[in-house]
Design an enzyme around this catalytic site. Structure first.
Site, PDB file in Angstrom:
ATOM      1  N   LYS A 139       0.835  -1.202   0.000  1.00 10.90           N
ATOM      2  CA  LYS A 139       0.000   0.000   0.000  1.00 10.90           C
ATOM      3  C   LYS A 139       0.871   1.255   0.000  1.00 10.90           C
ATOM      4  CE  LYS A 139      -3.834  -2.419   2.152  1.00 10.90           C
ATOM      5  NZ  LYS A 139      -4.496  -2.867   3.382  1.00 10.90           N
ATOM      6  N   GLN A 142      -4.475  -1.346   9.711  1.00 12.40           N
ATOM      7  CA  GLN A 142      -4.451  -2.688   9.121  1.00 12.40           C
ATOM      8  C   GLN A 142      -5.048  -3.715  10.088  1.00 12.40           C
ATOM      9  OE1 GLN A 142      -3.355  -3.431   5.884  1.00 12.40           O
ATOM     10  NE2 GLN A 142      -4.185  -5.458   6.309  1.00 12.40           N
ATOM     11  N   ASP A 162     -10.714   3.334   4.035  1.00 13.51           N
ATOM     12  CA  ASP A 162     -11.013   1.899   3.925  1.00 13.51           C
ATOM     13  C   ASP A 162     -12.526   1.674   3.838  1.00 13.51           C
ATOM     14  OD1 ASP A 162      -9.159  -0.082   3.633  1.00 13.51           O
ATOM     15  OD2 ASP A 162      -8.675  -0.260   5.774  1.00 13.51           O
TER      16      ASP A 162
END
Ligand code: NAP
Length: 283
Positions: free
Chosen positions: A53, A97, A120
């Site tokens: 990412k 994460q 997200d």
């Protein structure tokens, strides 16, 4: 093989070029889009994901910060970090994460992210916005699937879509996005009776389960479009999806490969969401 491949690498490259152009334009106005990626613990798969990412951000001209903490970090300290990132004007997107260590409440941490930075799309505010059709951040994986359908000019109106999987990050938001574009949606899960009877009626099937060969050729209507979200390992240890690719590609009209399908699109949509967050912040 008769099905046409929907190439996630090629589509990602195209979308990332657009991201880079828009990021450069925003920079000339004094804003560099910034993403903060927070990793807690040493999960090897998570370490690979966050590295990819961060790399993708840099390649796209976005600023990225990786904050890596030991698994012993307290939940209170993590919440304090999230709060500091919420206040940081140079950060437009925050990604924590998952999974987090067992002593942390992942949903509580996600809810601590400012919804304006929830790139997200996991915050309840983002989920609620999707539910009622208001602007918000769409979770990256199903959003990537929607872009793949758009890339083949697939008109969802009146189509029957079967989504296999009902997780909060893939299956459920996928179903809502398809519904928003006027598909008739059936959501299946581990308790679904006679999955095959349902998939055989589908014009579009999205498999998001995490088990190999959940979808085989005898379960697919000729000409259906098949998107494979699953990420599994086969007996040789190679990455594979939920779909029996060799068999299903003889029946489907379009299919996504694994690897090189939905996977690269997930990271690409994270860049798109981060850029959009920065554009919104810049006005
Ligand atoms: P998850 O939270 O484990 O959800 C899996 C879903 O599949 C659940 O709803 C489960 O039903 C359902 N299921 C399990 N066995 C089934 C069966 N035999 N028949 C029908 N449904 C069944 O997983 P997830 O996070 O949604 O991820 C799904 C897969 O996508 C995983 O392989 C994951 O690694 C992959 N993934 C890929 C990307 C990418 O970028 N390519 C991104 C995210 C996830 P219940 O609800 O009844 O348990």
């Amino acid at each position: 093989m008769s099905a046409q491949l929907i190439d996630g690498n090629a589509l990602s490259a195209h979308l990332r070029t657009d991201v880079a152009k828009r990021a450069a334009a925003l920079k000339t106005r004094g804003t560099t889009p910034g993403l903060a990626v927070v990793l807690v613990g040493e999960n090897p798969a998570s370490q690979v994901y966050v590295r990819n990412k961060v790399k993708a951000c840099e390649a796209g001209g976005l600023h990225s910060v990786l904050e890596h903490y030991p698994a012993t970090l307290s939940e209170a300290d993590l919440l304090a970090r999230v709060d500091a990132l919420n206040q940081d004007a140079g950060i437009h997107g925050i990604l924590v994460q998952l999974p987090l260590p067992a002593h942390m409440d992942a949903q509580k941490v996600i809810e601590a992210i400012d919804p304006a930075k929830d790139v997200d799309g996991f915050h309840v505010a983002s989920a609620g916005a999707l539910m009622v059709g208001q602007p918000g951040f769409w979770p990256c994986t199903p959003y990537g699937c929607m872009k793949m359908l758009e890339s083949i000019g697939y008109d969802l109106r009146g189509k029957h879509a079967v989504v296999i999987g009902r997780s909060n990050i893939v299956g459920k938001p996928m179903a809502l996005m398809l519904l928003q574009l006027d598909a008739t949606v059936t959501v299946c899960h581990s308790r679904t009776a006679n999955l095959k009877a349902l998939t055989l009626q589908a014009d579009l099937i999205v498999a998001a389960v995490g088990k190999r060969n959940v979808l085989t050729a005898d379960m697919v209507k000729p000409g259906a479009v098949v998107l494979d979200v699953g990420m599994n390992r086969n007996d040789e240890g190679k990455l594979c999806g939920d779909v029996d690719f060799a068999g299903v590609s003889e029946v489907a009209s379009h299919i996504t490969p694994v690897p090189g399908g939905v996977g690269p699109m997930t990271i690409t949509m994270l860049l798109v969401n981060t850029l959009e967050a920065a554009e919104r912040a810049a006005g």
